[in-house]
Design a protein around this motif. Sequence first.
Motif, PDB file in Angstrom:
ATOM      1  N   LEU A 369     -11.195  -8.406   3.622  1.00 27.37           N
ATOM      2  CA  LEU A 369     -11.521  -6.511   3.229  1.00 27.37           C
ATOM      3  C   LEU A 369     -12.664  -6.626   2.570  1.00 27.37           C
ATOM      4  O   LEU A 369     -13.581  -6.285   3.172  1.00 27.37           O
ATOM      5  CB  LEU A 369     -10.924  -5.505   2.425  1.00 27.37           C
ATOM      6  N   ASP A 370     -12.973  -7.128   1.684  1.00 25.84           N
ATOM      7  CA  ASP A 370     -14.721  -7.467   1.752  1.00 25.84           C
ATOM      8  C   ASP A 370     -16.046  -7.825   2.693  1.00 25.84           C
ATOM      9  O   ASP A 370     -16.661  -7.063   2.749  1.00 25.84           O
ATOM     10  CB  ASP A 370     -15.577  -8.495   0.956  1.00 25.84           C
ATOM     11  N   PHE A 371     -15.222  -8.193   3.573  1.00 22.99           N
ATOM     12  CA  PHE A 371     -16.077  -8.849   4.902  1.00 22.99           C
ATOM     13  C   PHE A 371     -15.838  -7.602   5.865  1.00 22.99           C
ATOM     14  O   PHE A 371     -16.860  -7.584   5.973  1.00 22.99           O
ATOM     15  CB  PHE A 371     -15.305  -9.819   5.466  1.00 22.99           C
ATOM     16  N   TYR A 372     -15.084  -6.576   5.677  1.00 15.63           N
ATOM     17  CA  TYR A 372     -15.256  -5.691   6.911  1.00 15.63           C
ATOM     18  C   TYR A 372     -15.563  -5.050   6.358  1.00 15.63           C
ATOM     19  O   TYR A 372     -17.243  -4.250   7.089  1.00 15.63           O
ATOM     20  CB  TYR A 372     -13.698  -5.766   7.225  1.00 15.63           C
ATOM     21  N   LYS A 373     -15.876  -4.277   4.567  1.00 15.41           N
ATOM     22  CA  LYS A 373     -16.757  -3.489   4.091  1.00 15.41           C
ATOM     23  C   LYS A 373     -18.562  -4.044   3.938  1.00 15.41           C
ATOM     24  O   LYS A 373     -18.889  -3.210   4.059  1.00 15.41           O
ATOM     25  CB  LYS A 373     -16.007  -3.066   2.779  1.00 15.41           C
ATOM     26  N   SER A 374     -18.925  -5.509   4.641  1.00 17.39           N
ATOM     27  CA  SER A 374     -20.765  -5.865   4.913  1.00 17.39           C
ATOM     28  C   SER A 374     -20.712  -5.245   6.060  1.00 17.39           C
ATOM     29  O   SER A 374     -21.870  -5.069   6.380  1.00 17.39           O
ATOM     30  CB  SER A 374     -20.455  -7.537   4.154  1.00 17.39           C
ATOM     31  N   PHE A 375     -19.727  -4.673   6.539  1.00 18.20           N
ATOM     32  CA  PHE A 375     -20.253  -4.466   8.091  1.00 18.20           C
ATOM     33  C   PHE A 375     -21.079  -2.823   8.269  1.00 18.20           C
ATOM     34  O   PHE A 375     -20.839  -2.530   9.504  1.00 18.20           O
ATOM     35  CB  PHE A 375     -19.539  -4.672   9.240  1.00 18.20           C
ATOM     36  N   LEU A 376     -20.195  -2.603   7.759  1.00 20.82           N
ATOM     37  CA  LEU A 376     -20.280  -0.551   7.754  1.00 20.82           C
ATOM     38  C   LEU A 376     -21.616  -0.029   7.520  1.00 20.82           C
ATOM     39  O   LEU A 376     -22.368  -0.831   7.579  1.00 20.82           O
ATOM     40  CB  LEU A 376     -19.649  -0.192   6.345  1.00 20.82           C
ATOM     41  N   ASN A 377     -21.623   0.685   8.797  1.00 18.59           N
ATOM     42  CA  ASN A 377     -23.609   0.939   9.359  1.00 18.59           C
ATOM     43  C   ASN A 377     -23.788  -0.597   9.786  1.00 18.59           C
ATOM     44  O   ASN A 377     -25.097   0.081  11.060  1.00 18.59           O
ATOM     45  CB  ASN A 377     -24.143   1.708   8.711  1.00 18.59           C
ATOM     46  N   TYR A 409     -15.756 -12.347  14.614  1.00 20.96           N
ATOM     47  CA  TYR A 409     -14.641 -11.607  14.674  1.00 20.96           C
ATOM     48  C   TYR A 409     -13.731 -10.435  13.867  1.00 20.96           C
ATOM     49  O   TYR A 409     -13.113 -10.405  13.476  1.00 20.96           O
ATOM     50  CB  TYR A 409     -13.700 -13.045  13.793  1.00 20.96           C
ATOM     51  N   LEU A 410     -14.021  -9.173  14.283  1.00 17.89           N
ATOM     52  CA  LEU A 410     -13.745  -8.442  13.505  1.00 17.89           C
ATOM     53  C   LEU A 410     -12.952  -7.222  14.815  1.00 17.89           C
ATOM     54  O   LEU A 410     -13.870  -7.374  15.593  1.00 17.89           O
ATOM     55  CB  LEU A 410     -15.281  -7.368  13.242  1.00 17.89           C
ATOM     56  N   PRO A 411     -12.078  -6.896  14.080  1.00 18.84           N
ATOM     57  CA  PRO A 411     -11.194  -6.313  15.239  1.00 18.84           C
ATOM     58  C   PRO A 411     -11.668  -4.601  15.118  1.00 18.84           C
ATOM     59  O   PRO A 411     -11.510  -4.229  14.257  1.00 18.84           O
ATOM     60  CB  PRO A 411      -9.733  -6.357  14.711  1.00 18.84           C
ATOM     61  N   VAL A 412     -11.984  -3.849  16.423  1.00 19.45           N
ATOM     62  CA  VAL A 412     -12.878  -3.036  15.571  1.00 19.45           C
ATOM     63  C   VAL A 412     -12.076  -1.805  17.350  1.00 19.45           C
ATOM     64  O   VAL A 412     -11.917  -2.294  17.908  1.00 19.45           O
ATOM     65  CB  VAL A 412     -14.644  -3.002  16.213  1.00 19.45           C
ATOM     66  N   LEU A 413     -11.880  -0.756  16.613  1.00 17.02           N
ATOM     67  CA  LEU A 413     -11.504   0.573  17.531  1.00 17.02           C
ATOM     68  C   LEU A 413     -12.822   1.954  17.785  1.00 17.02           C
ATOM     69  O   LEU A 413     -13.223   1.950  16.742  1.00 17.02           O
ATOM     70  CB  LEU A 413     -10.208   1.055  17.065  1.00 17.02           C
ATOM     71  N   ILE A 414     -12.354   1.923  19.086  1.00 12.91           N
ATOM     72  CA  ILE A 414     -13.828   2.093  19.889  1.00 12.91           C
ATOM     73  C   ILE A 414     -13.299   3.719  20.720  1.00 12.91           C
ATOM     74  O   ILE A 414     -12.413   3.485  21.259  1.00 12.91           O
ATOM     75  CB  ILE A 414     -14.900   1.453  20.746  1.00 12.91           C
ATOM     76  N   LEU A 435      -7.179  -2.132   6.892  1.00 14.92           N
ATOM     77  CA  LEU A 435      -7.677  -3.098   7.395  1.00 14.92           C
ATOM     78  C   LEU A 435      -8.360  -2.812   9.422  1.00 14.92           C
ATOM     79  O   LEU A 435      -8.212  -3.346   9.983  1.00 14.92           O
ATOM     80  CB  LEU A 435      -6.699  -3.878   8.377  1.00 14.92           C
ATOM     81  N   LYS A 436      -8.640  -0.854   9.074  1.00 15.76           N
ATOM     82  CA  LYS A 436      -8.819  -0.308  11.248  1.00 15.76           C
ATOM     83  C   LYS A 436     -10.599  -0.367  10.354  1.00 15.76           C
ATOM     84  O   LYS A 436     -10.672   0.252   9.287  1.00 15.76           O
ATOM     85  CB  LYS A 436      -7.711   0.635  10.750  1.00 15.76           C
ATOM     86  N   ILE A 437     -11.234  -0.587  11.458  1.00 16.06           N
ATOM     87  CA  ILE A 437     -12.008  -0.930  11.515  1.00 16.06           C
ATOM     88  C   ILE A 437     -12.694   0.160  12.886  1.00 16.06           C
ATOM     89  O   ILE A 437     -12.470  -0.262  14.173  1.00 16.06           O
ATOM     90  CB  ILE A 437     -13.175  -2.161  12.068  1.00 16.06           C
ATOM     91  N   PHE A 438     -13.134   1.227  12.797  1.00 10.35           N
ATOM     92  CA  PHE A 438     -13.403   1.804  14.031  1.00 10.35           C
ATOM     93  C   PHE A 438     -14.941   1.849  14.228  1.00 10.35           C
ATOM     94  O   PHE A 438     -15.816   2.134  13.126  1.00 10.35           O
ATOM     95  CB  PHE A 438     -13.597   4.077  13.104  1.00 10.35           C
TER      96      PHE A 438
END
Length: 447
Positions: A369-377, A409-414, A435-438
């Motif tokens: 979760l910390d890794f995912y949040k580091s990619f916001l924006n 290796y981010l799973p991203v929904l577009i 765990l969902k990244i948009f």
Amino acid sequence: MRFMITTLGCKVNQYESDAIAQDLKKDGWREVTDGPATVAIINTCTVTGKGSMQSRQAIRKVIRNNPGACIAVIGCYAQTEADEIKKIDGVHFVIGHGDKYRLKDILLNADQSFPKSAVSVCNDILKEKEFAMLPVVAHGKKRSRPFLKIQDGCSAFCSYCIVPYARGPSRSMEPAQVIEHLAALSSKGFKEVVVSGIHLGCYGLDLSNKTNLYELLCKIEDRQPIERIRLSSIEPDELSDEIIDLVAESDMFCPHFHIPLQSGDDMILDRMKRSYTSEFFIERVNRIHEKMPDAAIGADTLIGFPGESEEAFLNTFQTVKKLPLSYLHVFPFSPRENTPASKFSNKIPQDVIKARCRTIRDLSMEKRLDFYKSFLNKFVDILVLGESGGESEKKSASVGYLKGISSSYLPVLIPYKPGLKNSIVRVQIEKINGLKIFGNFYSKESQ
């Protein structure tokens, strides 16, 4: 001939199943997924006790669902436990690693009738010296990121590991053939290939013109046979500064490393017969993070090894906690017959192992979760894999999302757009919900 393949285990098994399927289809065999099949193949795993159990369950399920089919069992469990598999009523062939690519010939030579009792075709895998070249350039029918096996076998003989007995010694594909396979996959429209092996860091050391993984990666970088390459697991002491620097400076290699830790306690690492210390592992991870702050760094942990005291477990926990790791694969120790560790004393109770695994998995979730949040924006390039959740294109259009994976290796929904599958697009990460990244499509105005 209608055939089906059930695959358990690792990326290498997936790759080999893809190769066998393509070879059969090349001769007019038809692959089915729901059955009933004329020939049912189960590609098994035995790396853990759970893998062996799941392999047995899969064999029995396939037999039940395909009455009258010829049942052929291949893979690591077939190689190490052929006699056990032969006891399962309904199995016709048990085929080891040295002969699995002859499966078609073995079946066709069965005199148009199945043997009344299971036939074992398993040679001594420890005597294998040559890398088995496939009859086809393998890729999964529905796979957007095909695997390419460039190395097989392992000569390390860690005290807990059955893989050398299942796969044999380390053997490598020639560099020129690696380039040819990558180029062939690119010509079929693939954008990313996962380069894999059983002991990838030992690539090339067995070849008559000895080479190594770094030299191979330099050749790939120079030739540019495909757009994007992701490396599978590499041991920490085989992940050189040169490899890290090459990936950091390259637009082709994904900034994604998977590095087995197993334990953060040096006494346990020594008992495991691992060839590095916890401090060396820490240094490798920190070097990657320093060179590539956005890189995904995953690790394997083996919990509950004999002699793992509470202090030893806490050493693993603290090692993982303080490092910039992105995710963990957590495995409970299970003794594998004929390995040294199966005879070790000071075994850890199963309830303790389960509790420790839960603790490490909770920590892994925090890391992820910390890794995912580091990619916001941030802006990332994603390979579009297909429709979110495996729905049909029509249904996805109404749901509104495609799924993709970034180089990190981010799973991203577009947002859904037709015709994007297997293309690489730039997106901005706009929202993270658990765990969902948009993400949304890149535009000059958004940057």
